[in-house]
Design an enzyme around this catalytic site. Sequence first.
Site, short mmCIF file in Angstrom:
data_model
loop_
_atom_site.label_atom_id
_atom_site.label_comp_id
_atom_site.label_asym_id
_atom_site.label_seq_id
_atom_site.Cartn_x
_atom_site.Cartn_y
_atom_site.Cartn_z
CB ALA A 8 35.76 30.47 46.22
CB CYS A 9 38.15 31.19 51.10
SG CYS A 9 39.24 31.70 52.37
CB SER A 10 43.48 29.67 49.09
OG SER A 10 44.12 30.90 49.83
#
Length: 120
Positions: A8-10
Amino acid sequence: MEIWINPACSKCRSAIGLLDAEGAEYTVRRYLEDVPSADEIRGVLARLGLEPWDITRTQEAAAEELGLKDWPRNEASRDRWVTALAEHPRLIQRPIITADDGTAVVGRTDEAVRDALARE
């Protein structure tokens, strides 16, 4: 090479994209699902040359609940910090890339990811 990510982390997605673009061979570890042990965290810290508070996401809800901002940042408190990271993996800064030469980097920038690639 292994990269610890939260999908979920860009920043994690960006690091994976750069590794792929460079044709790097690596293993993905979704550290929220495959939680590192306290010993694994100590090993990564040694490879990074950092202390546990250096890779702790202090803005996370768990950090506030634990009162991490008020914890001492010294050798005597080191194990307490490592235990918190092992019990609350969301607190671990990401992505962490472990290079084949025994070092590691926190790959939050393209420059850091390229640094890890250069260590292969």
